[in-house]
Design an enzyme around this catalytic site. Structure first.
Site, PDB file in Angstrom:
ATOM      1  CG  ASN A 107      -1.811   1.191   1.336  1.00  0.00           C
ATOM      2  OD1 ASN A 107      -2.445   1.549   0.340  1.00  0.00           O
ATOM      3  ND2 ASN A 107      -1.903   1.828   2.492  1.00  0.00           N
ATOM      4  CG  HIS A 109      -1.017   6.217   4.742  1.00  0.00           C
ATOM      5  ND1 HIS A 109      -2.397   6.225   4.667  1.00  0.00           N
ATOM      6  CD2 HIS A 109      -0.689   7.067   5.743  1.00  0.00           C
ATOM      7  CE1 HIS A 109      -2.874   7.044   5.598  1.00  0.00           C
ATOM      8  NE2 HIS A 109      -1.864   7.563   6.256  1.00  0.00           N
ATOM      9  CB  THR A 141       0.035  -5.972   8.833  1.00  0.00           C
ATOM     10  OG1 THR A 141       0.036  -4.593   9.225  1.00  0.00           O
ATOM     11  CG2 THR A 141       1.442  -6.400   8.450  1.00  0.00           C
ATOM     12  CG  ASP A 145      -3.380   3.636   6.689  1.00  0.00           C
ATOM     13  OD1 ASP A 145      -3.335   3.057   5.598  1.00  0.00           O
ATOM     14  OD2 ASP A 145      -4.232   4.507   6.964  1.00  0.00           O
ATOM     15  CD  GLU A 174       1.086   9.643  -2.570  1.00  0.00           C
ATOM     16  OE1 GLU A 174       0.422   8.682  -2.971  1.00  0.00           O
ATOM     17  OE2 GLU A 174       0.559  10.619  -1.975  1.00  0.00           O
TER      18      GLU A 174
HETATM   19  C1  GAR Z   1      -2.751   8.957  -2.936  1.00  0.00           C
HETATM   20  O1  GAR Z   1      -2.304  10.159  -2.382  1.00  0.00           O
HETATM   21  C2  GAR Z   1      -2.543   7.810  -1.953  1.00  0.00           C
HETATM   22  O2  GAR Z   1      -1.395   7.946  -1.163  1.00  0.00           O
HETATM   23  C3  GAR Z   1      -3.784   7.928  -1.106  1.00  0.00           C
HETATM   24  O3  GAR Z   1      -4.807   8.246  -2.007  1.00  0.00           O
HETATM   25  C4  GAR Z   1      -4.266   8.966  -3.109  1.00  0.00           C
HETATM   26  C5  GAR Z   1      -4.684   8.251  -4.364  1.00  0.00           C
HETATM   27  O4  GAR Z   1      -4.324   8.986  -5.518  1.00  0.00           O
HETATM   28  N1  GAR Z   1      -4.042   6.713  -0.394  1.00  0.00           N
HETATM   29  C6  GAR Z   1      -4.576   6.668   0.812  1.00  0.00           C
HETATM   30  O5  GAR Z   1      -4.945   7.652   1.428  1.00  0.00           O
HETATM   31  C7  GAR Z   1      -4.744   5.265   1.388  1.00  0.00           C
HETATM   32  N2  GAR Z   1      -4.892   5.311   2.818  1.00  0.00           N
HETATM   33  P1  GAR Z   1      -4.281   8.283  -6.932  1.00  0.00           P
HETATM   34  O6  GAR Z   1      -5.637   7.588  -7.117  1.00  0.00           O
HETATM   35  O7  GAR Z   1      -4.106   9.398  -7.899  1.00  0.00           O
HETATM   36  O8  GAR Z   1      -3.139   7.301  -6.952  1.00  0.00           O
END
Ligand code: GAR
Length: 211
Positions: A107, A109, A141, A145, A174
Site C-alpha cells: 500500500n 499512504h 498487515t 496503515d 508518491e
Molecule cells: C494517494 O495520495 C494515496 O497515497 C492515497 O490516495 C491517493 C490516491 O491517488 N491513499 C490513501 O490515502 C490510502 N490510505 P491516486 O488515485 O491518484 O493514486
C-alpha cells in the site's frame, strides 16, 4: 514474467506511474489487471486505453466486508497475481483478505507512518505544525496503515501551505517511490526480518525532495 494486479478507487495516478515505469524500465512483469471498487473510478479508462484488463467489484453491492473481500479476492486470483498493489484503494480490508496475500500485498499512504494513519493526513500534518510530511510504501498487515515499511519519501511543510499544496508536493514523490518499491517486489530484492525491510541490492529506501 510476474503478474501485478493494481486496486484503485479513483484517479489512479499512482497506478499510472507504475504502469509507465513497468513499460519504460522493462520490468520482468506485466500489469495483469486494474480493479476498482467504484465503477466510475477515472483510472479505469487509463488502464483500458493501455490494453490492461479492468474489473469492478462494487462494495455497495455486498452486505458485509467479508462478502465483498471474498468476491474481490476471487476476481484478483483470476489474474494469478504475484504482487497486489493498493493504489488509492479506499477500503478497509479484512484480516482474512490481508493474510491471503501476505508478503505480496503493498500500500501507499500519504504520511510518514506511523504518524497519521487514516484520512486527512495532509491537513493533520499542517495542524500539528509538522515541518516534514511525506508518503510511505509498506507491506499490508491487518492493522490499518501499519506494516513493514519498504520506502519513505519526505518533503517539507512550508509555512502557509494549504492542504492541496502539500498534497501535490507529496503526490509528486508518491509517483517516484511507488514504482520503485513495486519493482523491488517484482525483482525479489526485499528482505523482511522482525518487521524491518531491507533492500538487498543497497538501493535507497529514503527519498527527500524540497519541492
Ligand atoms: C494517494 O495520495 C494515496 O497515497 C492515497 O490516495 C491517493 C490516491 O491517488 N491513499 C490513501 O490515502 C490510502 N490510505 P491516486 O488515485 O491518484 O493514486
Amino acid at each position: 514474467m510476474k503478474n501485478i494486479v493494481i486496486l484503485i478507487s479513483g484517479r489512479g495516478s499512482n497506478m499510472e506511474a507504475i504502469v509507465r515505469a513497468c513499460a519504460a524500465q522493462g520490468w520482468p512483469a506485466r500489469i495483469a489487471a486494474v480493479i476498482s471498487n467504484k465503477p466510475d473510478a477515472s483510472g479505469l479508462a487509463f488502464a483500458a486505453e493501455h490494453g490492461i484488463a479492468t474489473a469492478t467489484v462494487e462494495h455497495k453491492q455486498f452486505a458485509t466486508r467479508e462478502a465483498f473481500d471474498a468476491e474481490l479476492a476471487r476476481v484478483i486470483d483470476g489474474f494469478a497475481p504475484d504482487v497486489v498493489v493498493l493504489a488509492g484503494f479506499m477500503r478497509i480490508l479484512t484480516a482474512g483478505f490481508v493474510q491471503h496475500y501476505a508478503g505480496r500485498l503493498v500500500n501507499i499512504h500519504p504520511s510518514l507512518l506511523p504518524a497519521f494513519p487514516g484520512l486527512h493526513t495532509h491537513q493533520r500534518a499542517i495542524d500539528a505544525g509538522c515541518k516534514l510530511a511525506g508518503a510511505t510504501v509498506h507491506f499490508v498487515t491487518p492493522e490499518l496503515d501499519h506494516g513493514p515499511i519498504i520506502l519513505q519519501a519526505a518533503v517539507p511543510v512550508r509555512p502557509g501551505d494549504s492542504e492541496g499544496e502539500l498534497a501535490a508536493r507529496v503526490l509528486r514523490q508518491e509517483h517516484q517511490i511507488y514504482p520503485r518499491a513495486v519493482r523491488w517486489l517484482v525483482e525479489g530484492t526485499l528482505h523482511v526480518e522482525r518487521g524491518i525491510v531491507t533492500q538487498t541490492e543497497g538501493e535507497s529506501q529514503l527519498a527527500y525532495a524540497a519541492d
